[in-house]
Design a protein around this motif. Structure first.
Motif, PDB file in Angstrom:
ATOM      1  N   ASN A 139       0.839  -1.200   0.000  1.00 15.72           N
ATOM      2  CA  ASN A 139       0.000   0.000   0.000  1.00 15.72           C
ATOM      3  C   ASN A 139       0.874   1.250   0.000  1.00 15.72           C
ATOM      4  O   ASN A 139       2.081   1.194   0.265  1.00 15.72           O
ATOM      5  CB  ASN A 139      -0.913   0.006   1.236  1.00 15.72           C
ATOM      6  CG  ASN A 139      -1.800  -1.227   1.294  1.00 15.72           C
ATOM      7  OD1 ASN A 139      -2.477  -1.555   0.325  1.00 15.72           O
ATOM      8  ND2 ASN A 139      -1.780  -1.929   2.430  1.00 15.72           N
ATOM      9  N   TYR A 140       0.257   2.394  -0.270  1.00 17.94           N
ATOM     10  CA  TYR A 140       0.960   3.670  -0.243  1.00 17.94           C
ATOM     11  C   TYR A 140      -0.053   4.777   0.007  1.00 17.94           C
ATOM     12  O   TYR A 140      -1.257   4.610  -0.226  1.00 17.94           O
ATOM     13  CB  TYR A 140       1.726   3.908  -1.547  1.00 17.94           C
ATOM     14  CG  TYR A 140       0.885   3.825  -2.798  1.00 17.94           C
ATOM     15  CD1 TYR A 140       0.321   4.963  -3.367  1.00 17.94           C
ATOM     16  CD2 TYR A 140       0.654   2.596  -3.425  1.00 17.94           C
ATOM     17  CE1 TYR A 140      -0.451   4.878  -4.515  1.00 17.94           C
ATOM     18  CE2 TYR A 140      -0.111   2.499  -4.561  1.00 17.94           C
ATOM     19  CZ  TYR A 140      -0.666   3.645  -5.108  1.00 17.94           C
ATOM     20  OH  TYR A 140      -1.442   3.562  -6.236  1.00 17.94           O
ATOM     21  N   VAL A 141       0.445   5.919   0.501  1.00 17.99           N
ATOM     22  CA  VAL A 141      -0.456   7.042   0.819  1.00 17.99           C
ATOM     23  C   VAL A 141      -0.339   8.170  -0.186  1.00 17.99           C
ATOM     24  O   VAL A 141      -1.209   9.047  -0.239  1.00 17.99           O
ATOM     25  CB  VAL A 141      -0.187   7.583   2.238  1.00 17.99           C
ATOM     26  CG1 VAL A 141      -0.422   6.497   3.273  1.00 17.99           C
ATOM     27  CG2 VAL A 141       1.226   8.148   2.368  1.00 17.99           C
ATOM     28  N   CYS A 142       0.736   8.194  -0.955  1.00 19.49           N
ATOM     29  CA  CYS A 142       0.852   9.217  -1.995  1.00 19.49           C
ATOM     30  C   CYS A 142       1.588   8.659  -3.196  1.00 19.49           C
ATOM     31  O   CYS A 142       2.409   7.736  -3.079  1.00 19.49           O
ATOM     32  CB  CYS A 142       1.544  10.474  -1.472  1.00 19.49           C
ATOM     33  SG  CYS A 142       3.290  10.286  -1.157  1.00 19.49           S
ATOM     34  N   SER A 143       1.281   9.202  -4.343  1.00 17.89           N
ATOM     35  CA  SER A 143       1.875   8.766  -5.603  1.00 17.89           C
ATOM     36  C   SER A 143       2.160   9.988  -6.461  1.00 17.89           C
ATOM     37  O   SER A 143       1.299  10.860  -6.619  1.00 17.89           O
ATOM     38  CB  SER A 143       0.929   7.813  -6.342  1.00 17.89           C
ATOM     39  OG  SER A 143       1.378   7.580  -7.670  1.00 17.89           O
ATOM     40  N   ALA A 144       3.377  10.044  -7.000  1.00 18.44           N
ATOM     41  CA  ALA A 144       3.763  11.145  -7.883  1.00 18.44           C
ATOM     42  C   ALA A 144       4.325  10.566  -9.172  1.00 18.44           C
ATOM     43  O   ALA A 144       5.140   9.638  -9.135  1.00 18.44           O
ATOM     44  CB  ALA A 144       4.795  12.042  -7.215  1.00 18.44           C
ATOM     45  N   ILE A 145       3.887  11.096 -10.297  1.00 18.72           N
ATOM     46  CA  ILE A 145       4.415  10.696 -11.604  1.00 18.72           C
ATOM     47  C   ILE A 145       5.219  11.863 -12.147  1.00 18.72           C
ATOM     48  O   ILE A 145       4.716  12.977 -12.274  1.00 18.72           O
ATOM     49  CB  ILE A 145       3.280  10.299 -12.564  1.00 18.72           C
ATOM     50  CG1 ILE A 145       2.546   9.072 -12.030  1.00 18.72           C
ATOM     51  CG2 ILE A 145       3.849  10.021 -13.953  1.00 18.72           C
ATOM     52  CD1 ILE A 145       1.365   8.634 -12.874  1.00 18.72           C
ATOM     53  N   VAL A 146       6.487  11.593 -12.453  1.00 13.59           N
ATOM     54  CA  VAL A 146       7.412  12.663 -12.830  1.00 13.59           C
ATOM     55  C   VAL A 146       8.273  12.195 -14.000  1.00 13.59           C
ATOM     56  O   VAL A 146       8.485  10.993 -14.196  1.00 13.59           O
ATOM     57  CB  VAL A 146       8.295  13.031 -11.608  1.00 13.59           C
ATOM     58  CG1 VAL A 146       9.130  11.835 -11.157  1.00 13.59           C
ATOM     59  CG2 VAL A 146       9.183  14.227 -11.894  1.00 13.59           C
ATOM     60  N   SER A 147       8.756  13.149 -14.773  1.00 16.27           N
ATOM     61  CA  SER A 147       9.679  12.829 -15.861  1.00 16.27           C
ATOM     62  C   SER A 147      10.948  12.211 -15.277  1.00 16.27           C
ATOM     63  O   SER A 147      11.606  12.806 -14.420  1.00 16.27           O
ATOM     64  CB  SER A 147      10.035  14.095 -16.643  1.00 16.27           C
ATOM     65  OG  SER A 147      11.187  13.891 -17.444  1.00 16.27           O
ATOM     66  N   ARG A 148      11.291  11.024 -15.762  1.00 17.11           N
ATOM     67  CA  ARG A 148      12.488  10.351 -15.251  1.00 17.11           C
ATOM     68  C   ARG A 148      13.736  11.180 -15.525  1.00 17.11           C
ATOM     69  O   ARG A 148      14.597  11.345 -14.647  1.00 17.11           O
ATOM     70  CB  ARG A 148      12.630   8.969 -15.898  1.00 17.11           C
ATOM     71  CG  ARG A 148      13.844   8.178 -15.417  1.00 17.11           C
ATOM     72  CD  ARG A 148      14.070   6.940 -16.277  1.00 17.11           C
ATOM     73  NE  ARG A 148      14.408   7.293 -17.652  1.00 17.11           N
ATOM     74  CZ  ARG A 148      15.645   7.557 -18.074  1.00 17.11           C
ATOM     75  NH1 ARG A 148      16.661   7.515 -17.233  1.00 17.11           N
ATOM     76  NH2 ARG A 148      15.867   7.860 -19.333  1.00 17.11           N
ATOM     77  N   GLU A 149      13.857  11.717 -16.735  1.00 15.51           N
ATOM     78  CA  GLU A 149      15.043  12.473 -17.098  1.00 15.51           C
ATOM     79  C   GLU A 149      15.150  13.759 -16.283  1.00 15.51           C
ATOM     80  O   GLU A 149      16.242  14.134 -15.829  1.00 15.51           O
ATOM     81  CB  GLU A 149      15.022  12.798 -18.602  1.00 15.51           C
ATOM     82  CG  GLU A 149      16.273  13.462 -19.128  1.00 15.51           C
ATOM     83  CD  GLU A 149      17.508  12.591 -18.989  1.00 15.51           C
ATOM     84  OE1 GLU A 149      18.606  13.157 -18.806  1.00 15.51           O
ATOM     85  OE2 GLU A 149      17.383  11.362 -19.081  1.00 15.51           O
ATOM     86  N   ALA A 150      14.019  14.451 -16.067  1.00 14.68           N
ATOM     87  CA  ALA A 150      14.043  15.688 -15.283  1.00 14.68           C
ATOM     88  C   ALA A 150      14.456  15.417 -13.844  1.00 14.68           C
ATOM     89  O   ALA A 150      15.253  16.166 -13.261  1.00 14.68           O
ATOM     90  CB  ALA A 150      12.672  16.361 -15.325  1.00 14.68           C
ATOM     91  N   LEU A 151      13.922  14.333 -13.275  1.00 14.27           N
ATOM     92  CA  LEU A 151      14.270  13.992 -11.903  1.00 14.27           C
ATOM     93  C   LEU A 151      15.734  13.566 -11.806  1.00 14.27           C
ATOM     94  O   LEU A 151      16.436  13.945 -10.857  1.00 14.27           O
ATOM     95  CB  LEU A 151      13.356  12.874 -11.405  1.00 14.27           C
ATOM     96  CG  LEU A 151      13.539  12.438  -9.944  1.00 14.27           C
ATOM     97  CD1 LEU A 151      13.296  13.596  -8.989  1.00 14.27           C
ATOM     98  CD2 LEU A 151      12.615  11.265  -9.602  1.00 14.27           C
ATOM     99  N   LEU A 152      16.220  12.807 -12.781  1.00 12.48           N
ATOM    100  CA  LEU A 152      17.603  12.342 -12.764  1.00 12.48           C
ATOM    101  C   LEU A 152      18.583  13.508 -12.836  1.00 12.48           C
ATOM    102  O   LEU A 152      19.547  13.575 -12.057  1.00 12.48           O
ATOM    103  CB  LEU A 152      17.838  11.378 -13.925  1.00 12.48           C
ATOM    104  CG  LEU A 152      19.272  10.875 -14.133  1.00 12.48           C
ATOM    105  CD1 LEU A 152      19.775  10.152 -12.892  1.00 12.48           C
ATOM    106  CD2 LEU A 152      19.352   9.968 -15.362  1.00 12.48           C
ATOM    107  N   THR A 153      18.362  14.432 -13.763  1.00 14.98           N
ATOM    108  CA  THR A 153      19.293  15.558 -13.902  1.00 14.98           C
ATOM    109  C   THR A 153      19.249  16.465 -12.678  1.00 14.98           C
ATOM    110  O   THR A 153      20.286  16.985 -12.240  1.00 14.98           O
ATOM    111  CB  THR A 153      18.982  16.362 -15.166  1.00 14.98           C
ATOM    112  OG1 THR A 153      17.595  16.749 -15.181  1.00 14.98           O
ATOM    113  CG2 THR A 153      19.260  15.545 -16.416  1.00 14.98           C
ATOM    114  N   ALA A 154      18.062  16.655 -12.086  1.00 12.69           N
ATOM    115  CA  ALA A 154      17.960  17.466 -10.872  1.00 12.69           C
ATOM    116  C   ALA A 154      18.682  16.787  -9.710  1.00 12.69           C
ATOM    117  O   ALA A 154      19.380  17.444  -8.919  1.00 12.69           O
ATOM    118  CB  ALA A 154      16.499  17.710 -10.524  1.00 12.69           C
TER     119      ALA A 154
END
Length: 370
Positions: free
Chosen positions: A250-265
């Motif tokens: 189970n989980y309480v929150c879910s975020a979908i994000v650009s993999r490349e944007a998150l990786l470079t950040a």
């Protein structure tokens, strides 16, 4: 013994086989190649005693069958696309290599000193096949999570485990876990643990080949075959940890994000994180992921905000930034879903775009925030 072989084909096979030679061989002969001529086939063997590659190619046999061990660096010269003629004295193992425009002379060794290749127990063999591209992708997405643990060697490899949903390929070092489930149902219920170095060597071979990889195993050995290559390696013996028990349901929150944007950040903020802990704080709220890191000793700090698609409660959680970078760098997808529960329980990283017949997920254990 005398034979003619294509220079380009020989060079290709030797470059692949050379990766299986040990840097510091237990026996001097294991730093060499075993050449075996039988009929119109040349078989080349390279081994470090635990893992062995055998490959075959067509030749023109002009002087009978035979075996010889060769080490000379001359073999790695580039001769282009032309035939090479090997003329080997069966008594003193002297070798003359001739081609258009030149010749080389060097010494070989008696092949009787080369270790005998171990074989599977015919009474305890299990077998299955898997597409080479899917296997290569699965190894790439999991092998980075293996451990280097002298106390628990079972963690130093990839677990291949047949379950109801298919074939699980899993790696964990206790801080992170990577799991890929392939839609393979050969009717098996057992599995094996593939050591890290051999499985990465296997990946180097299958990533360049097309077709199915045939895998056989018993309780000690694994034999993988694709095209003209056969790889035999020892399993890591022991019981692999119960990996499914640590994956949150189970989980309480879910975020979908650009993999490349998150990786470079992540890579930019990593520069400002504490050098000893590599701690980075991830704050997830409505449509935003804030990454922050600081190194108090050097008065460095950094913060970045990344847009995301978000549902659930806001949460702050700490991760070792190198773990997350490894996850993001070894997955091929456009978007990543991040599932979180709280600061103390692991976070899941799931590729949104999954390849057909594959289901991948990665897990990272959190770090305590100050």
């Amino acid at each position: 013994m005398k034979f003619i072989v294509s220079a380009s084909q020989l060079s290709e096979r030797l470059q692949t086989a050379a990766k299986f030679l040990p840097a510091k061989p237990q026996l001097p002969v294991l730093g060499c190649f075993l050449f075996e001529v039988e009929g119109q086939k040349l078989t080349i063997t390279a081994s470090d005693a635990d893992t062995t590659l055998v490959t075959t190619l067509d030749i023109e046999n002009q002087g009978g069958d035979g075996r010889v061990v060769l080490q000379s660096k001359i073999l790695f010269n580039t001769f282009g696309e032309q035939p090479l003629t090997f003329d080997i004295d069966d008594h003193n193992y002297s070798v003359r290599l001739t081609f258009d425009g030149g010749k080389y002379d060097f010494m070989g060794q008696n092949a009787s000193d080369y270790p005998t290749l171990k074989s599977l127990n015919a009474d305890a063999v299990s077998a299955f096949s898997v597409d080479s591209a899917r296997l290569s992708d699965a190894i790439t997405m999991t092998s980075f999570s293996t451990a280097n643990d002298e106390i628990r060697p079972i963690m130093n490899g990839l677990c291949f485990n047949f379950v109801e949903s298919g074939l699980d390929i899993v790696a964990t070092d206790g801080h992170r876990l990577s799991k890929v489930t392939l839609d393979e149902h050969p009717g098996l219920t057992n599995g094996f643990v593939f050591p890290k170095r051999p499985v990465n060597l296997l990946n180097g071979v299958v990533s360049k080949e097309v077709g199915d990889v045939q895998i056989q195993f018993d309780d000690k050995l694994i034999v993988s075959q694709i095209g003209a290559y056969t790889i035999t390696t020892r399993q890591i013996e022991g019981n692999y940890p119960s990996y499914n028990s640590v994956i949150p349901a189970n989980y309480v929150c879910s975020a979908i994000v650009s993999r490349e944007a998150l990786l470079t950040a992540m890579r930019r903020v990593q520069v400002c994180s504490d050098q000893s802990s590599s701690l980075i704080k991830m704050s997830v709220s409505e449509n935003n992921i804030r990454l922050s890191g600081q190194d108090i000793d050097f008065a460095n700090s950094g913060e970045e905000n990344i847009k995301c698609s978000y549902s659930g409660d806001g949460i702050e959680i700490g991760f070792k930034v190198t773990l997350i970078i490894d996850i993001l760098a070894n997955v091929q997808c456009d978007d990543m879903e991040i599932r979180l529960i709280d600061q103390a329980r692991p976070g899941l990283f799931i590729p949104v775009q999954q390849k057909e017949g594959m289901n991948a997920l990665m897990l990272a254990m959190p770090m305590m925030l100050a």
